[in-house]
Design an enzyme around this catalytic site. Structure first.
Site, PDB file in Angstrom:
ATOM      1  N   ASP A  48     -31.373  39.786 -80.758  1.00 59.83           N
ATOM      2  CA  ASP A  48     -30.342  41.119 -81.780  1.00 59.83           C
ATOM      3  C   ASP A  48     -29.381  41.878 -80.998  1.00 59.83           C
ATOM      4  O   ASP A  48     -30.176  42.746 -80.921  1.00 59.83           O
ATOM      5  CB  ASP A  48     -30.112  41.339 -83.163  1.00 59.83           C
ATOM      6  CG  ASP A  48     -29.445  42.447 -84.100  1.00 59.83           C
ATOM      7  OD1 ASP A  48     -28.528  42.818 -83.314  1.00 59.83           O
ATOM      8  OD2 ASP A  48     -29.898  43.390 -84.417  1.00 59.83           O
ATOM      9  N   LYS A  57     -21.828  47.323 -75.894  1.00 62.00           N
ATOM     10  CA  LYS A  57     -20.784  46.416 -77.114  1.00 62.00           C
ATOM     11  C   LYS A  57     -19.717  46.866 -77.371  1.00 62.00           C
ATOM     12  O   LYS A  57     -19.171  45.307 -77.507  1.00 62.00           O
ATOM     13  CB  LYS A  57     -21.986  46.078 -78.064  1.00 62.00           C
ATOM     14  CG  LYS A  57     -21.653  45.000 -78.788  1.00 62.00           C
ATOM     15  CD  LYS A  57     -22.733  45.399 -79.919  1.00 62.00           C
ATOM     16  CE  LYS A  57     -22.627  43.524 -80.959  1.00 62.00           C
ATOM     17  NZ  LYS A  57     -23.919  43.907 -82.138  1.00 62.00           N
ATOM     18  N   GLU A  70     -23.687  37.636 -86.538  1.00 65.76           N
ATOM     19  CA  GLU A  70     -23.945  38.693 -87.253  1.00 65.76           C
ATOM     20  C   GLU A  70     -24.347  38.465 -88.855  1.00 65.76           C
ATOM     21  O   GLU A  70     -25.825  38.921 -89.902  1.00 65.76           O
ATOM     22  CB  GLU A  70     -23.785  40.110 -87.058  1.00 65.76           C
ATOM     23  CG  GLU A  70     -24.703  40.690 -85.869  1.00 65.76           C
ATOM     24  CD  GLU A  70     -23.814  41.476 -85.231  1.00 65.76           C
ATOM     25  OE1 GLU A  70     -23.079  42.093 -85.902  1.00 65.76           O
ATOM     26  OE2 GLU A  70     -23.896  41.498 -83.380  1.00 65.76           O
ATOM     27  N   ASP A  80     -23.107  46.032 -92.956  1.00 68.02           N
ATOM     28  CA  ASP A  80     -23.857  46.458 -92.238  1.00 68.02           C
ATOM     29  C   ASP A  80     -23.429  48.005 -91.506  1.00 68.02           C
ATOM     30  O   ASP A  80     -22.114  48.075 -90.859  1.00 68.02           O
ATOM     31  CB  ASP A  80     -23.225  45.623 -90.952  1.00 68.02           C
ATOM     32  CG  ASP A  80     -24.153  44.709 -89.721  1.00 68.02           C
ATOM     33  OD1 ASP A  80     -24.687  46.778 -89.603  1.00 68.02           O
ATOM     34  OD2 ASP A  80     -24.295  44.342 -88.795  1.00 68.02           O
TER      35      ASP A  80
END
Length: 438
Positions: A37, A100, A203, A225
């Site tokens: 992850d 990211k 995800e 999330d």
């Protein structure tokens, strides 16, 4: 002929029996496929253990199960994770985080400059791609995928140390809204770390697998999330072992960092009020930020928390012309923390409402609400979601580790580990676009 068939049957039976006994009594093989992850603010690595069917999220040497997604450059070394974060305040121009957000993205003129203005490190535009400028004993640039590779390499080594075997293969998760280019560049980051990626998994799907939803009879799953820097809400439609992402929305500038920043601003004002000057020294700001972050975590479990920080204030009332050591301390309550952040907390509901509208669902039609990301531990966030849906979200899995747990399960499946799980198949929806509220 009958005798030969009987002998073959006996051999097959003996092999099956040997396999069964082997599974029962011989030590299971070491897992050789890891689940990764690569988060915006934190990263984790997990493995699925054959035989027991348990997922282990691998800890570092200090027992921490996630590492900050930060990489720092010095003249002598490239450091990743906690070591990089420790140098973040004293070496800010050479400490890269949030990489990211940039990986695999094509930026139009002016957009990247606006996006990069919030960071202390320098970001430049190279033919539409972001690169980070590093200046140690010489100046050079690095790509977002190189930053990712250093984090993935660190996690690869953590897994190898824990398992005692070399790791060359992995499954990795990406946000559901990542396009093909962003996925390819994420895979490239893994390749730079010496890893072959067997599968890329979304995800939200990984989180649903962590909660075991790929094996139970549910139809509509909402995944919220909320991590350190971003909010992503996904509506999944599940049929059998297949997941279809029906709608996505979010806020790429909302997360735990913003909640901490509100508390940091509040405590900075208290320091100014008590000592006549705000903290300006890098070391003071670093200590205060760490204390505020610890207080925020404590307030998740307790109604109040103490902030106690030694500061070397420059130009305070105790030492107008120099620095003076002082002890700043204050007690903050959960109620105060919620009041400071109430407007930010309410923003969580906007993308939730949007995915329901775009998915053509009423909130009563949602079978499971899954929480992912450490910021979903905040009691006020959970209350907001519970009140909106009229039922409690599923909190049976550690939200910090939900994605890596699901990725590790998929890694076990790809590695042929037993007991075999039901694999989740994602149906690509290339026409889907994420609605962003930032």
């Amino acid at each position: 002929m009958a005798g030969e068939m009987s002998m073959i049957g006996s051999v097959i039976l003996a092999l099956l029996l040997a396999g069964y006994l082997g599974q029962q009594y011989l030590p299971p093989p070491k897992p050789k496929v890891i689940g990764l992850d690569l988060g915006t603010t934190f990263c984790s690595v997990g493995v699925f253990h054959p035989g027991s069917g348990e997922v282990e999220v691998v800890a570092d040497a200090e027992g921490r199960k996630s590492i900050p997604s930060a990489v720092t450059f010095t003249a002598a070394a490239v450091l990743a994770g906690h070591e990089a974060l420790e140098l973040g305040d004293i070496n800010p121009h050479n400490t890269v985080y949030d990489a990211k957000r940039f990986i695999g993205k094509k930026f139009e003129a002016g957009v990247l400059e606006e996006e990069s203005s919030r960071y202390p490190f320098k970001v430049i535009n190279n033919n539409g791609s972001a690169e980070f400028v590093i200046s140690t004993n010489h100046t050079f640039t690095v790509s977002p995928e190189f930053i990712g590779s250093r984090l993935l390499l660190k996690m690869k080594k953590m897994a190898e140390r824990q398992l005692g075997v070399l790791i060359q293969k992995a499954v990795i998760s990406v946000p559901a809204e990542f396009d093909e280019r962003q996925r390819n560049y994420t895979v490239r980051a893994a390749n730079l770390a010496g890893l072959e990626i067997l599968r890329v998994i979304n995800e939200p799907t990984a989180a649903a697998m962590a909660y075991g939803l790929h094996k139970v009879d549910v139809f509509n799953v909402l995944v919220v999330d909320l991590g350190g820097g971003t909010l992503d809400v996904s509506l999944l439609n599940k049929q059998g072992g297949m997941f279809l992402t029906r709608a996505m929305a979010g806020n790429n500038k909302l997360g735990g960092q913003d909640f901490s920043q509100r508390l940091l601003q509040y405590t900075t004002q208290l320091v100014l009020k008590e000592f006549g000057v705000p903290p300006t020294l890098k070391q003071d700001i670093h200590r205060l930020r760490q204390a505020v972050e610890a207080a925020k975590l404590n307030l998740t479990l307790h109604p109040s928390a103490m902030i106690r920080v030694p500061l070397n204030l420059h130009g305070s009332s105790q030492s107008p012309e120099g620095t003076a050591p002082v002890l700043f301390q204050t007690q903050v309550t959960r109620q105060l923390f919620e009041e400071l952040n109430e407007d930010l907390f309410l923003k969580v509901l906007a993308p939730v409402k949007t995915v329901l509208v775009e998915g053509h669902l009423e909130k009563e039609d949602v079978d499971e609400i899954v929480l992912v990301g450490g910021s979903t531990r905040i009691p006020r966030i959970r209350r907001l979601i519970s009140e909106f849906f009229g039922k409690d979200p599923n909190t049976s899995v550690d939200p910090d580790l939900a994605v890596v747990t699901g990725v590790a399960i998929q890694a076990g499946i790809m590695g042929g580990s037993w007991p075999l799980q039901v694999s989740a198949i994602e149906i690509p929806n290339r026409h889907l676009r994420k609605t962003n509220f930032s």
